[in-house]
Design a protein around this motif. Structure first.
Motif, PDB file in Angstrom:
ATOM      1  N   ARG A  79      -4.134 -12.085  -2.161  1.00 36.89           N
ATOM      2  CA  ARG A  79      -4.448 -13.257  -2.998  1.00 36.89           C
ATOM      3  C   ARG A  79      -4.470 -12.870  -4.471  1.00 36.89           C
ATOM      4  O   ARG A  79      -3.943 -13.588  -5.317  1.00 36.89           O
ATOM      5  N   MET A  80      -5.113 -11.741  -4.747  1.00 37.75           N
ATOM      6  CA  MET A  80      -5.251 -11.337  -6.154  1.00 37.75           C
ATOM      7  C   MET A  80      -3.897 -11.021  -6.783  1.00 37.75           C
ATOM      8  O   MET A  80      -3.594 -11.477  -7.882  1.00 37.75           O
ATOM      9  N   TYR A  81      -3.093 -10.253  -6.052  1.00 34.46           N
ATOM     10  CA  TYR A  81      -1.771  -9.897  -6.591  1.00 34.46           C
ATOM     11  C   TYR A  81      -0.865 -11.127  -6.679  1.00 34.46           C
ATOM     12  O   TYR A  81      -0.079 -11.254  -7.619  1.00 34.46           O
ATOM     13  N   ALA A  82      -0.957 -12.015  -5.700  1.00 29.61           N
ATOM     14  CA  ALA A  82      -0.117 -13.228  -5.731  1.00 29.61           C
ATOM     15  C   ALA A  82      -0.470 -14.069  -6.954  1.00 29.61           C
ATOM     16  O   ALA A  82       0.416 -14.602  -7.641  1.00 29.61           O
ATOM     17  N   ILE A  83      -1.752 -14.201  -7.240  1.00 30.97           N
ATOM     18  CA  ILE A  83      -2.185 -14.977  -8.409  1.00 30.97           C
ATOM     19  C   ILE A  83      -1.680 -14.310  -9.690  1.00 30.97           C
ATOM     20  O   ILE A  83      -1.154 -14.968 -10.588  1.00 30.97           O
ATOM     21  N   ALA A  84      -1.831 -12.996  -9.746  1.00 28.24           N
ATOM     22  CA  ALA A  84      -1.387 -12.266 -10.944  1.00 28.24           C
ATOM     23  C   ALA A  84       0.101 -12.524 -11.193  1.00 28.24           C
ATOM     24  O   ALA A  84       0.529 -12.716 -12.336  1.00 28.24           O
ATOM     25  N   SER A  85       0.903 -12.539 -10.143  1.00 26.71           N
ATOM     26  CA  SER A  85       2.348 -12.782 -10.299  1.00 26.71           C
ATOM     27  C   SER A  85       2.618 -14.237 -10.659  1.00 26.71           C
ATOM     28  O   SER A  85       3.460 -14.530 -11.518  1.00 26.71           O
ATOM     29  N   ALA A  86       1.891 -15.138 -10.006  1.00 30.83           N
ATOM     30  CA  ALA A  86       2.138 -16.572 -10.220  1.00 30.83           C
ATOM     31  C   ALA A  86       1.889 -16.992 -11.663  1.00 30.83           C
ATOM     32  O   ALA A  86       2.639 -17.816 -12.207  1.00 30.83           O
ATOM     33  N   VAL A  87       0.864 -16.427 -12.293  1.00 31.92           N
ATOM     34  CA  VAL A  87       0.561 -16.861 -13.666  1.00 31.92           C
ATOM     35  C   VAL A  87       1.656 -16.434 -14.655  1.00 31.92           C
ATOM     36  O   VAL A  87       1.810 -17.045 -15.696  1.00 31.92           O
ATOM     37  N   LEU A  88       2.435 -15.444 -14.287  1.00 31.50           N
ATOM     38  CA  LEU A  88       3.500 -14.979 -15.191  1.00 31.50           C
ATOM     39  C   LEU A  88       4.656 -15.979 -15.277  1.00 31.50           C
ATOM     40  O   LEU A  88       5.401 -15.973 -16.253  1.00 31.50           O
ATOM     41  N   LYS A 147       0.875  -1.181   0.000  1.00 32.26           N
ATOM     42  CA  LYS A 147       0.000   0.000   0.000  1.00 32.26           C
ATOM     43  C   LYS A 147       0.904   1.220   0.000  1.00 32.26           C
ATOM     44  O   LYS A 147       1.556   1.514   1.002  1.00 32.26           O
ATOM     45  N   THR A 148       0.979   1.890  -1.125  1.00 32.92           N
ATOM     46  CA  THR A 148       1.820   3.094  -1.216  1.00 32.92           C
ATOM     47  C   THR A 148       0.917   4.325  -1.091  1.00 32.92           C
ATOM     48  O   THR A 148      -0.316   4.202  -1.086  1.00 32.92           O
ATOM     49  N   GLY A 149       1.517   5.466  -1.037  1.00 31.95           N
ATOM     50  CA  GLY A 149       0.745   6.708  -0.960  1.00 31.95           C
ATOM     51  C   GLY A 149      -0.127   6.926  -2.191  1.00 31.95           C
ATOM     52  O   GLY A 149      -1.099   7.684  -2.147  1.00 31.95           O
ATOM     53  N   ASN A 150       0.199   6.248  -3.293  1.00 35.39           N
ATOM     54  CA  ASN A 150      -0.539   6.444  -4.548  1.00 35.39           C
ATOM     55  C   ASN A 150      -1.544   5.346  -4.859  1.00 35.39           C
ATOM     56  O   ASN A 150      -2.299   5.459  -5.817  1.00 35.39           O
ATOM     57  N   GLY A 151      -1.519   4.282  -4.050  1.00 41.13           N
ATOM     58  CA  GLY A 151      -2.433   3.176  -4.316  1.00 41.13           C
ATOM     59  C   GLY A 151      -1.714   1.856  -4.136  1.00 41.13           C
ATOM     60  O   GLY A 151      -0.547   1.819  -3.734  1.00 41.13           O
ATOM     61  N   PHE A 152      -2.410   0.750  -4.422  1.00 43.80           N
ATOM     62  CA  PHE A 152      -1.806  -0.571  -4.284  1.00 43.80           C
ATOM     63  C   PHE A 152      -0.815  -0.798  -5.427  1.00 43.80           C
ATOM     64  O   PHE A 152      -1.071  -0.405  -6.566  1.00 43.80           O
ATOM     65  N   TRP A 153       0.284  -1.459  -5.072  1.00 48.02           N
ATOM     66  CA  TRP A 153       1.385  -1.630  -6.028  1.00 48.02           C
ATOM     67  C   TRP A 153       1.934  -3.043  -5.894  1.00 48.02           C
ATOM     68  O   TRP A 153       2.107  -3.533  -4.777  1.00 48.02           O
ATOM     69  N   SER A 154       2.203  -3.683  -7.011  1.00 43.28           N
ATOM     70  CA  SER A 154       2.680  -5.073  -6.976  1.00 43.28           C
ATOM     71  C   SER A 154       4.116  -5.179  -6.460  1.00 43.28           C
ATOM     72  O   SER A 154       5.008  -4.463  -6.934  1.00 43.28           O
ATOM     73  N   GLY A 155       4.317  -6.091  -5.521  1.00 44.29           N
ATOM     74  CA  GLY A 155       5.677  -6.382  -5.048  1.00 44.29           C
ATOM     75  C   GLY A 155       6.391  -7.341  -5.982  1.00 44.29           C
ATOM     76  O   GLY A 155       7.613  -7.454  -5.961  1.00 44.29           O
ATOM     77  N   LEU A 156       5.604  -8.057  -6.794  1.00 48.35           N
ATOM     78  CA  LEU A 156       6.178  -9.035  -7.718  1.00 48.35           C
ATOM     79  C   LEU A 156       5.655  -8.788  -9.137  1.00 48.35           C
ATOM     80  O   LEU A 156       5.000  -9.650  -9.733  1.00 48.35           O
ATOM     81  N   PRO A 157       5.918  -7.580  -9.675  1.00 52.41           N
ATOM     82  CA  PRO A 157       5.512  -7.323 -11.060  1.00 52.41           C
ATOM     83  C   PRO A 157       6.364  -8.164 -12.000  1.00 52.41           C
ATOM     84  O   PRO A 157       7.336  -8.803 -11.553  1.00 52.41           O
ATOM     85  N   GLU A 158       6.023  -8.152 -13.276  1.00 56.05           N
ATOM     86  CA  GLU A 158       6.698  -9.027 -14.235  1.00 56.05           C
ATOM     87  C   GLU A 158       8.225  -8.945 -14.167  1.00 56.05           C
ATOM     88  O   GLU A 158       8.909  -9.965 -14.126  1.00 56.05           O
ATOM     89  N   TYR A 159       8.738  -7.728 -14.115  1.00 60.13           N
ATOM     90  CA  TYR A 159      10.205  -7.579 -14.155  1.00 60.13           C
ATOM     91  C   TYR A 159      10.872  -8.106 -12.892  1.00 60.13           C
ATOM     92  O   TYR A 159      12.070  -8.361 -12.894  1.00 60.13           O
ATOM     93  N   VAL A 160      10.125  -8.274 -11.818  1.00 62.53           N
ATOM     94  CA  VAL A 160      10.697  -8.851 -10.587  1.00 62.53           C
ATOM     95  C   VAL A 160      10.507 -10.368 -10.587  1.00 62.53           C
ATOM     96  O   VAL A 160      11.461 -11.126 -10.403  1.00 62.53           O
ATOM     97  N   VAL A 161       9.268 -10.801 -10.797  1.00 59.99           N
ATOM     98  CA  VAL A 161       8.979 -12.240 -10.664  1.00 59.99           C
ATOM     99  C   VAL A 161       9.736 -13.055 -11.723  1.00 59.99           C
ATOM    100  O   VAL A 161      10.168 -14.175 -11.469  1.00 59.99           O
ATOM    101  N   LYS A 162       9.943 -12.476 -12.894  1.00 59.93           N
ATOM    102  CA  LYS A 162      10.684 -13.205 -13.940  1.00 59.93           C
ATOM    103  C   LYS A 162      12.182 -13.252 -13.645  1.00 59.93           C
ATOM    104  O   LYS A 162      12.881 -14.147 -14.113  1.00 59.93           O
TER     105      LYS A 162
END
Ligand code: ATP
Ligand code: AMP
Ligand code: MG
Length: 202
Positions: free
Chosen positions: A163-172, A102-117
């Motif tokens: 859960r939602m963000y974890a799933i989004a990262s996992a499918v990548l 939870k950042t000052g600007n909104g929810f942000w992925s800890g494991l976006p594509e460039y990280v999880v890959k």
């Protein structure tokens, strides 16, 4: 088994670091070569060296530009660290991190594509507890400042968001997602479940 990488996520104060200390003990006693990498440590080191933050709980309050840059640098360093580990056949790397921040600007992925890959986890483990348990743990833990997460409505939302963000990262990366409950007074039970999962992942 080569280098098995597992990411462990969950809301601040749910008990990730506590449970993972127990996971390391157990896996080590079973003969695994285990390394826990705390993603926040790497981000903190980058930002502390630049004089931007004095504590790890200040990181999520920085501008998005600062956080994205530190996240990228942390992912790069972690990749190097994993590659440097000698492959003795039973290596386990556990990344203690967050699926969503939870950042000052909104929810942000800890494991976006460039990280999880970069990290390529075989599993993303979501540690969960009840809102009441999380609130009381945050309140008791004087070593950290999590007041920005100490709100029942927000925590409910974050349990769902995780859960939602974890799933989004996992499918990548084709990772499995596993939800592990960290019961009050029994972090060892959660640890055992993670140990069993890691052993089964092979
Ligand atoms: P953060 O994301 O902010 O790093 P965390 O998920 O790593 O948080 P911890 O620091 O491991 O959380 O735990 C927060 C507090 O909750 C600590 O004081 C810890 O001792 C306590 N705690 C963790 N698990 C349990 C449990 N099962 N029962 C009781 N207390 C617990
Ligand atoms: P932690 O000790 O796990 O709470 O990590 C400290 C801080 O580092 C978190 O509150 C976040 O601001 C930041 N952090 C940890 N992991 C990530 C990640 N994967 N992406 C972005 N920020 C992260
Ligand atoms: Mg922690």
């Amino acid at each position: 088994m080569g280098k098995t990488v597992v990411a462990v996520v969950g809301v601040p104060g749910v008990g990730k670091t506590t449970v993972l200390n127990l996971v390391v003990k157990e896996l080590t006693s079973e003969g695994f070569n285990v390394k826990v990498i705390n993603f926040g440590d790497y981000m903190f080191n980058v930002l502390h060296a630049k004089g931007i933050v004095k504590s790890r709980d200040e990181i999520r309050h920085q501008s998005m530009e600062v956080q994205i840059n530190a996240q990228l640098m942390a992912a790069e360093e972690i990749r190097k660290e994993i590659d440097l580990m000698q492959d003795v056949g039973n290596n386990v790397v556990i990344i203690d991190t967050h699926a969503v921040i939870k950042t000052g600007n909104g929810f942000w992925s800890g494991l976006p594509e460039y990280v999880v890959k970069r990290i390529q986890p075989k599993a993303i483990v979501i540690i969960e507890s009840s809102v009441e348990e999380i609130m009381s743990r945050q309140g008791r833990d004087k070593n950290r400042y999590r007041a920005d997460y100490n709100d029942p409505r927000l925590l409910n939302e974050l349990l769902m968001m995780n859960r939602m963000y974890a799933i989004a990262s996992a499918v990548l990366v084709g990772a499995v997602v596993r939800i592990v409950y960290n019961r009050e007074g029994a972090p060892g039970e959660a640890a055992q479940e993670i140990v069993n999962l890691i052993t089964a992942l092979g």
